[in-house]
Write a protein that holds these residues in place. Structure first.
Motif, PDB file in Angstrom:
ATOM      1  N   LYS A  67      -1.098  10.751   9.158  1.00 47.73           N
ATOM      2  CA  LYS A  67      -1.586  11.404   7.943  1.00 47.73           C
ATOM      3  C   LYS A  67      -1.023  10.726   6.692  1.00 47.73           C
ATOM      4  O   LYS A  67      -1.719  10.605   5.687  1.00 47.73           O
ATOM      5  N   LYS A  68       0.204  10.239   6.769  1.00 56.05           N
ATOM      6  CA  LYS A  68       0.820   9.538   5.640  1.00 56.05           C
ATOM      7  C   LYS A  68       0.101   8.210   5.392  1.00 56.05           C
ATOM      8  O   LYS A  68      -0.125   7.819   4.242  1.00 56.05           O
ATOM      9  N   LEU A  69      -0.271   7.513   6.467  1.00 50.30           N
ATOM     10  CA  LEU A  69      -1.037   6.267   6.314  1.00 50.30           C
ATOM     11  C   LEU A  69      -2.405   6.556   5.696  1.00 50.30           C
ATOM     12  O   LEU A  69      -2.870   5.816   4.829  1.00 50.30           O
ATOM     13  N   LEU A  70      -3.036   7.629   6.145  1.00 48.24           N
ATOM     14  CA  LEU A  70      -4.356   7.987   5.638  1.00 48.24           C
ATOM     15  C   LEU A  70      -4.296   8.321   4.148  1.00 48.24           C
ATOM     16  O   LEU A  70      -5.096   7.810   3.361  1.00 48.24           O
ATOM     17  N   SER A  71      -3.355   9.146   3.751  1.00 49.51           N
ATOM     18  CA  SER A  71      -3.256   9.480   2.324  1.00 49.51           C
ATOM     19  C   SER A  71      -2.837   8.251   1.515  1.00 49.51           C
ATOM     20  O   SER A  71      -3.300   8.058   0.390  1.00 49.51           O
ATOM     21  N   GLY A  72      -1.984   7.408   2.104  1.00 47.89           N
ATOM     22  CA  GLY A  72      -1.577   6.175   1.425  1.00 47.89           C
ATOM     23  C   GLY A  72      -2.751   5.259   1.174  1.00 47.89           C
ATOM     24  O   GLY A  72      -2.848   4.632   0.112  1.00 47.89           O
ATOM     25  N   TRP A  73      -3.647   5.167   2.156  1.00 46.02           N
ATOM     26  CA  TRP A  73      -4.823   4.324   1.969  1.00 46.02           C
ATOM     27  C   TRP A  73      -5.758   4.915   0.916  1.00 46.02           C
ATOM     28  O   TRP A  73      -6.385   4.184   0.144  1.00 46.02           O
ATOM     29  N   GLY A  74      -5.839   6.238   0.841  1.00 45.90           N
ATOM     30  CA  GLY A  74      -6.650   6.883  -0.193  1.00 45.90           C
ATOM     31  C   GLY A  74      -6.177   6.511  -1.586  1.00 45.90           C
ATOM     32  O   GLY A  74      -6.979   6.214  -2.477  1.00 45.90           O
ATOM     33  N   VAL A  75      -4.864   6.491  -1.788  1.00 40.70           N
ATOM     34  CA  VAL A  75      -4.295   6.091  -3.078  1.00 40.70           C
ATOM     35  C   VAL A  75      -4.624   4.626  -3.355  1.00 40.70           C
ATOM     36  O   VAL A  75      -5.000   4.270  -4.477  1.00 40.70           O
ATOM     37  N   LEU A  78      -8.219   4.276  -4.504  1.00 40.58           N
ATOM     38  CA  LEU A  78      -8.384   4.708  -5.902  1.00 40.58           C
ATOM     39  C   LEU A  78      -7.862   3.649  -6.867  1.00 40.58           C
ATOM     40  O   LEU A  78      -8.511   3.330  -7.868  1.00 40.58           O
ATOM     41  N   ARG A  79      -6.720   3.085  -6.558  1.00 46.33           N
ATOM     42  CA  ARG A  79      -6.139   2.071  -7.435  1.00 46.33           C
ATOM     43  C   ARG A  79      -6.972   0.782  -7.408  1.00 46.33           C
ATOM     44  O   ARG A  79      -7.116   0.115  -8.437  1.00 46.33           O
ATOM     45  N   LEU A  80      -7.531   0.447  -6.239  1.00 50.06           N
ATOM     46  CA  LEU A  80      -8.389  -0.737  -6.157  1.00 50.06           C
ATOM     47  C   LEU A  80      -9.669  -0.541  -6.973  1.00 50.06           C
ATOM     48  O   LEU A  80     -10.159  -1.481  -7.603  1.00 50.06           O
ATOM     49  N   GLN A  81     -10.200   0.684  -6.953  1.00 53.43           N
ATOM     50  CA  GLN A  81     -11.388   0.970  -7.772  1.00 53.43           C
ATOM     51  C   GLN A  81     -11.072   0.808  -9.250  1.00 53.43           C
ATOM     52  O   GLN A  81     -11.865   0.248 -10.003  1.00 53.43           O
ATOM     53  N   ALA A  82      -9.910   1.300  -9.662  1.00 50.14           N
ATOM     54  CA  ALA A  82      -9.504   1.138 -11.061  1.00 50.14           C
ATOM     55  C   ALA A  82      -9.348  -0.336 -11.403  1.00 50.14           C
ATOM     56  O   ALA A  82      -9.789  -0.788 -12.461  1.00 50.14           O
ATOM     57  N   LEU A  83      -8.743  -1.084 -10.483  1.00 50.48           N
ATOM     58  CA  LEU A  83      -8.550  -2.514 -10.712  1.00 50.48           C
ATOM     59  C   LEU A  83      -9.887  -3.250 -10.778  1.00 50.48           C
ATOM     60  O   LEU A  83     -10.070  -4.149 -11.592  1.00 50.48           O
ATOM     61  N   SER A  84     -10.831  -2.843  -9.934  1.00 47.38           N
ATOM     62  CA  SER A  84     -12.133  -3.519  -9.948  1.00 47.38           C
ATOM     63  C   SER A  84     -12.896  -3.214 -11.240  1.00 47.38           C
ATOM     64  O   SER A  84     -13.733  -4.006 -11.665  1.00 47.38           O
ATOM     65  N   ASP A  93     -10.677  -7.222  -3.893  1.00 47.49           N
ATOM     66  CA  ASP A  93     -10.755  -7.597  -2.475  1.00 47.49           C
ATOM     67  C   ASP A  93      -9.790  -8.731  -2.147  1.00 47.49           C
ATOM     68  O   ASP A  93      -9.180  -8.767  -1.079  1.00 47.49           O
ATOM     69  N   GLN A  94      -9.658  -9.665  -3.079  1.00 45.75           N
ATOM     70  CA  GLN A  94      -8.763 -10.800  -2.881  1.00 45.75           C
ATOM     71  C   GLN A  94      -7.305 -10.339  -2.794  1.00 45.75           C
ATOM     72  O   GLN A  94      -6.525 -10.890  -2.013  1.00 45.75           O
ATOM     73  N   LEU A  95      -6.945  -9.321  -3.558  1.00 47.74           N
ATOM     74  CA  LEU A  95      -5.585  -8.779  -3.489  1.00 47.74           C
ATOM     75  C   LEU A  95      -5.294  -8.215  -2.098  1.00 47.74           C
ATOM     76  O   LEU A  95      -4.207  -8.410  -1.553  1.00 47.74           O
ATOM     77  N   VAL A  96      -6.273  -7.527  -1.539  1.00 50.75           N
ATOM     78  CA  VAL A  96      -6.097  -6.963  -0.194  1.00 50.75           C
ATOM     79  C   VAL A  96      -5.932  -8.095   0.819  1.00 50.75           C
ATOM     80  O   VAL A  96      -5.059  -8.025   1.697  1.00 50.75           O
ATOM     81  N   LYS A  97      -6.724  -9.132   0.694  1.00 51.29           N
ATOM     82  CA  LYS A  97      -6.603 -10.271   1.607  1.00 51.29           C
ATOM     83  C   LYS A  97      -5.235 -10.944   1.477  1.00 51.29           C
ATOM     84  O   LYS A  97      -4.644 -11.351   2.473  1.00 51.29           O
ATOM     85  N   ALA A 128       2.309  -3.565  -4.812  1.00 47.32           N
ATOM     86  CA  ALA A 128       3.034  -4.513  -5.655  1.00 47.32           C
ATOM     87  C   ALA A 128       2.051  -5.395  -6.428  1.00 47.32           C
ATOM     88  O   ALA A 128       2.227  -5.633  -7.633  1.00 47.32           O
ATOM     89  N   LEU A 129       1.014  -5.858  -5.746  1.00 49.19           N
ATOM     90  CA  LEU A 129       0.010  -6.702  -6.397  1.00 49.19           C
ATOM     91  C   LEU A 129      -0.784  -5.921  -7.448  1.00 49.19           C
ATOM     92  O   LEU A 129      -1.057  -6.427  -8.538  1.00 49.19           O
ATOM     93  N   ILE A 130      -1.145  -4.680  -7.109  1.00 47.94           N
ATOM     94  CA  ILE A 130      -1.876  -3.846  -8.075  1.00 47.94           C
ATOM     95  C   ILE A 130      -0.979  -3.521  -9.269  1.00 47.94           C
ATOM     96  O   ILE A 130      -1.422  -3.587 -10.426  1.00 47.94           O
ATOM     97  N   ASP A 131       0.289  -3.158  -8.984  1.00 43.47           N
ATOM     98  CA  ASP A 131       1.233  -2.866 -10.073  1.00 43.47           C
ATOM     99  C   ASP A 131       1.320  -4.034 -11.043  1.00 43.47           C
ATOM    100  O   ASP A 131       1.318  -3.846 -12.256  1.00 43.47           O
ATOM    101  N   ALA A 132       1.403  -5.233 -10.493  1.00 44.48           N
ATOM    102  CA  ALA A 132       1.531  -6.428 -11.339  1.00 44.48           C
ATOM    103  C   ALA A 132       0.323  -6.595 -12.255  1.00 44.48           C
ATOM    104  O   ALA A 132       0.454  -7.064 -13.386  1.00 44.48           O
ATOM    105  N   GLU A 133      -0.843  -6.193 -11.783  1.00 44.06           N
ATOM    106  CA  GLU A 133      -2.054  -6.323 -12.596  1.00 44.06           C
ATOM    107  C   GLU A 133      -2.211  -5.179 -13.594  1.00 44.06           C
ATOM    108  O   GLU A 133      -2.586  -5.395 -14.744  1.00 44.06           O
ATOM    109  N   LEU A 134      -1.934  -3.955 -13.154  1.00 44.57           N
ATOM    110  CA  LEU A 134      -2.204  -2.796 -14.004  1.00 44.57           C
ATOM    111  C   LEU A 134      -1.097  -2.500 -15.008  1.00 44.57           C
ATOM    112  O   LEU A 134      -1.300  -1.715 -15.927  1.00 44.57           O
TER     113      LEU A 134
END
Length: 163
Positions: A67-75, A78-84, A93-97, A128-134
């Protein structure tokens, strides 16, 4: 709905808090992101072999980790959508890769890490990658929150990705 039998307390629970209508399809797709899912939730095929009737087995602790992994992926989503919106979807997508490549590197170099620890490190790297961008937009760092959520479950060197 996922029907999960918790083997340590001999109790069935029903879990509905996941995206989509087909639990088996969801689990198979989710394990592509977090391979530990197949260690945390073990499938139990029904006698009729009807996948709609499939149930799962887990321990209370493993189910909580799932459940922690599932909620973590949900966050993360959301952050990837904001970044996109800020950059573009291809960039997100490149950040995830990039993070997945780092996870593979950890798996290769740190052979003692469990699958759950590697999955946490994937989340850690994505954040960490999203934090660096946002951070340029004034967004707060998420990594301290992620570490706090997993504190007590993982060692300090894994929580901080310091090897």
């Amino acid at each position: 709905m996922l029907e999960v039998f918790l083997t340590d307390v001999q109790n069935k629970v029903q879990f509905k808090d996941y995206p989509g209508d087909h639990p088996v399809k969801f689990i198979l797709n989710f394990k592509k992101i977090f391979p530990s899912v197949m260690e945390l939730l073990l499938p139990v095929l029904p006698e009729s072999e009807d996948l709609e009737q499939m149930t799962w087995e887990s321990t209370t602790q493993d189910f909580e980790t799932f459940k922690k992994l599932l909620s973590g992926w949900g966050v993360i989503e959301l952050r990837l959508q904001a970044l996109s919106q800020y950059k573009n979807k291809k960039f997100a997508d490149q950040l995830v890769k990039q993070a997945q490549a780092k996870r593979k590197l950890y798996a290769k170099e740190q052979k003692k890490l469990s699958t759950v620890e590697l999955d946490y490190l994937l989340m850690h790297e994505i954040h960490a990658l999203i934090d660096a961008e946002l951070v340029e937009l004034g967004e707060k760092f998420y990594l301290p929150i992620l570490r706090d959520l997993w504190k007590g479950q993982l060692s300090a060197h894994v929580l901080n990705a310091k090897f």
